[in-house]
Design an enzyme around this catalytic site. Structure first.
Site, PDB file in Angstrom:
ATOM      1  N   LYS A  53       0.941  -1.077   0.019  1.00  0.00           N
ATOM      2  CA  LYS A  53      -0.061   0.239   0.018  1.00  0.00           C
ATOM      3  C   LYS A  53       0.929   1.233  -0.008  1.00  0.00           C
ATOM      4  O   LYS A  53       0.663   2.260  -0.718  1.00  0.00           O
ATOM      5  CB  LYS A  53      -0.844  -0.095   1.336  1.00  0.00           C
ATOM      6  CG  LYS A  53      -2.169  -0.848   0.975  1.00  0.00           C
ATOM      7  CD  LYS A  53      -2.738  -1.425   2.438  1.00  0.00           C
ATOM      8  CE  LYS A  53      -3.928  -2.507   2.067  1.00  0.00           C
ATOM      9  NZ  LYS A  53      -4.682  -2.980   3.412  1.00  0.00           N
ATOM     10  N   GLN A  97      -4.946  -2.178   9.754  1.00  0.00           N
ATOM     11  CA  GLN A  97      -4.787  -3.500   9.018  1.00  0.00           C
ATOM     12  C   GLN A  97      -5.470  -4.504   9.881  1.00  0.00           C
ATOM     13  O   GLN A  97      -5.111  -4.766  11.042  1.00  0.00           O
ATOM     14  CB  GLN A  97      -3.405  -3.673   8.769  1.00  0.00           C
ATOM     15  CG  GLN A  97      -2.976  -5.237   8.038  1.00  0.00           C
ATOM     16  CD  GLN A  97      -3.676  -5.015   6.429  1.00  0.00           C
ATOM     17  OE1 GLN A  97      -3.725  -3.736   6.065  1.00  0.00           O
ATOM     18  NE2 GLN A  97      -3.642  -6.091   5.863  1.00  0.00           N
ATOM     19  N   ASP A 120     -10.883   2.794   4.261  1.00  0.00           N
ATOM     20  CA  ASP A 120     -11.339   1.260   4.028  1.00  0.00           C
ATOM     21  C   ASP A 120     -12.845   1.116   3.883  1.00  0.00           C
ATOM     22  O   ASP A 120     -13.428   0.260   3.394  1.00  0.00           O
ATOM     23  CB  ASP A 120     -11.122   0.575   5.137  1.00  0.00           C
ATOM     24  CG  ASP A 120      -9.681  -0.134   5.101  1.00  0.00           C
ATOM     25  OD1 ASP A 120      -9.517  -0.701   4.091  1.00  0.00           O
ATOM     26  OD2 ASP A 120      -9.130  -0.828   5.999  1.00  0.00           O
TER      27      ASP A 120
HETATM   28  N1  LIG Z   1      -8.018  -2.674   7.271  1.00  0.00           N
HETATM   29  C1  LIG Z   1      -7.703  -3.707   6.232  1.00  0.00           C
HETATM   30  N2  LIG Z   1      -8.026  -3.197   4.761  1.00  0.00           N
HETATM   31  C2  LIG Z   1      -7.942  -4.244   3.969  1.00  0.00           C
HETATM   32  O1  LIG Z   1      -8.140  -3.753   2.657  1.00  0.00           O
HETATM   33  C3  LIG Z   1      -7.289  -5.490   4.160  1.00  0.00           C
HETATM   34  C4  LIG Z   1      -6.929  -5.783   5.518  1.00  0.00           C
HETATM   35  N3  LIG Z   1      -7.273  -4.841   6.464  1.00  0.00           N
HETATM   36  N4  LIG Z   1      -6.814  -6.955   5.880  1.00  0.00           N
HETATM   37  C5  LIG Z   1      -6.408  -8.098   4.685  1.00  0.00           C
HETATM   38  C6  LIG Z   1      -7.193  -7.908   3.550  1.00  0.00           C
HETATM   39  C7  LIG Z   1      -6.517  -8.570   2.144  1.00  0.00           C
HETATM   40  N5  LIG Z   1      -6.296  -7.570   1.379  1.00  0.00           N
HETATM   41  C8  LIG Z   1      -5.751  -7.457   0.184  1.00  0.00           C
HETATM   42  C9  LIG Z   1      -5.122  -6.357  -0.606  1.00  0.00           C
HETATM   43  C10 LIG Z   1      -4.449  -6.645  -1.710  1.00  0.00           C
HETATM   44  C11 LIG Z   1      -4.164  -7.908  -1.915  1.00  0.00           C
HETATM   45  C12 LIG Z   1      -3.111  -7.910  -3.379  1.00  0.00           C
HETATM   46  O2  LIG Z   1      -2.725  -6.918  -3.817  1.00  0.00           O
HETATM   47  N6  LIG Z   1      -2.976  -9.266  -3.915  1.00  0.00           N
HETATM   48  C13 LIG Z   1      -2.050  -9.491  -4.770  1.00  0.00           C
HETATM   49  C14 LIG Z   1      -0.789 -10.021  -4.736  1.00  0.00           C
HETATM   50  C15 LIG Z   1      -0.945 -11.087  -3.753  1.00  0.00           C
HETATM   51  C16 LIG Z   1       0.299 -12.048  -3.512  1.00  0.00           C
HETATM   52  O3  LIG Z   1       1.034 -12.591  -4.485  1.00  0.00           O
HETATM   53  O4  LIG Z   1       0.408 -12.181  -2.140  1.00  0.00           O
HETATM   54  C17 LIG Z   1      -2.688 -10.258  -5.944  1.00  0.00           C
HETATM   55  O5  LIG Z   1      -3.902 -10.406  -5.877  1.00  0.00           O
HETATM   56  O6  LIG Z   1      -2.386 -10.067  -7.205  1.00  0.00           O
HETATM   57  C18 LIG Z   1      -4.494  -9.082  -1.490  1.00  0.00           C
HETATM   58  C19 LIG Z   1      -5.217  -9.104  -0.388  1.00  0.00           C
HETATM   59  C20 LIG Z   1      -6.766  -6.340   2.078  1.00  0.00           C
HETATM   60  N7  LIG Z   1      -7.240  -6.409   3.119  1.00  0.00           N
END
Ligand SMILES: Nc1nc(=O)c2c([nH]1)NC[C@@H]1CN(c3ccc(C(=O)N[C@@H](CCC(=O)O)C(=O)O)cc3)C=[N+]21
Length: 289
Positions: A53, A97, A120
């Site tokens: 992020k 987070q 969020d």
């Molecule tokens: N307050 C809060 N806000 C959130 O938005 C939040 C959170 N907590 N806790 C966890 C979850 C999960 N989440 C993701 C965000 C980006 C990818 C992301 O960019 N993934 C990439 C790479 C994944 C990899 O290869 O590890 C992809 O899908 O291509 C995944 C999961 C946001 N979350």
């Protein structure tokens, strides 16, 4: 015909490009947006998301404010940082987070955030605004999904959309978003209490799998030509496993892969929320001046 890939990675890059001009305008007006993050504990997955992020922010010119607490932090410790971010004028939006350690009440933390800085879209006031259809920050993953479908011209109005999962970050708010007059979808929200998931899936034009059950959606339950978006983030042997089986790509018309689909869109929508919050703050000031 093989399924069209809903390329979230490429789409997110386009959106970051578009946001850069808006960040420049805000910065030139002395209102540079700043994203705050609070990471509690040292889960490597959570740390990866938070770092990603901040590197996204750097790319579009948004300032970064990083706060961390140890895994042993109490609710009082977390609320202390929340108060600090609420008061910091350089922080125009922030996230805590999730998940938080067991001893910290997630809902108490969300309630304590300034709803105007809720990047969020998970503050109860903002979820209430979503229910009412009033302007405010929206949950990042649901808007990312709607935006991805829109940019690939996947019809949503009048479509039968099946969402699997009723969690607060994806399934529940996505149902609310898609049933707005502007989206006009017919939504079926399935969950662990659903008696015949396969029957619902077979009639869906769009499937959003956000259950966290690896391989839950298989080719035999997907209607030929349907759009299938994988939001699952389970870890199997240290690797990300989605909710959608690989063979679905042979039946579906569109697939959002995982990784490379909804995840990058979630991060792009977080940036958009930060920019929108900064723009709203400027507009509010003009009105009261
Ligand atoms: N307050 C809060 N806000 C959130 O938005 C939040 C959170 N907590 N806790 C966890 C979850 C999960 N989440 C993701 C965000 C980006 C990818 C992301 O960019 N993934 C990439 C790479 C994944 C990899 O290869 O590890 C992809 O899908 O291509 C995944 C999961 C946001 N979350």
């Amino acid at each position: 015909m093989p399924a069209t890939i809903l390329d979230g990675k490429a789409t997110a890059a386009t959106i970051r490009q578009e946001l850069t001009a808006r960040v420049e305008a805000l910065t030139a007006a002395g209102r540079r947006p700043g994203l705050g993050t609070l990471l509690v504990g040292d889960d490597p997955g959570s740390r990866w998301y938070v770092n990603a992020k901040h590197s996204d922010c750097a790319q579009v010119g948004i300032a970064s404010i990083q706060r961390e607490l140890p895994a042993t932090a109490t609710l009082t410790d977390v609320l202390g940082v929340v108060e600090e971010l609420n008061a910091d004028p350089a922080c125009t939006g922030y996230i805590v987070q999730l998940p938080l350690p067991r001893q910290v009440d997630e809902y108490a933390v969300l309630e304590a955030m300034d709803p105007a800085k809720d990047a969020d879209g998970l503050h109860p006031t903002n979820l209430g605004r979503l229910v009412l259809g009033v302007d405010g920050p929206l949950p990042c993953t649901p808007v990312g999904i709607v935006e991805l479908l829109r940019r690939y011209d996947v019809p949503v109005a009048g479509a039968e959309v099946v969402v699997v999962g009723r969690g607060i970050t994806v399934g529940r708010p996505l149902g609310l978003l898609l049933t707005r007059r502007t989206e006009n979808a017919t939504v079926t929200l399935c969950h662990t209490g659903t008696r015949d998931l396969a029957a619902h899936l077979r009639s869906a034009d769009v499937v959003v799998a956000a259950a966290g059950v690896p391989g839950l959606v298989t080719a035999d339950v997907v209607k030929p030509g349907a759009a299938v978006l994988d939001v699952g983030v389970s870890r199997v042997d240290g690797k990300i496993a989605g909710d959608v089986a690989a063979d679905v790509a042979g039946v579906a018309g569109h697939v959002a892969p995982n990784p490379g689909g909804v995840g990058p869109m979630t991060r792009a929508m977080l940036l958009q929320n930060v920019v929108l919050a900064a723009e709203r703050a400027v507009a509010a000031e003009v009105l009261t001046a």
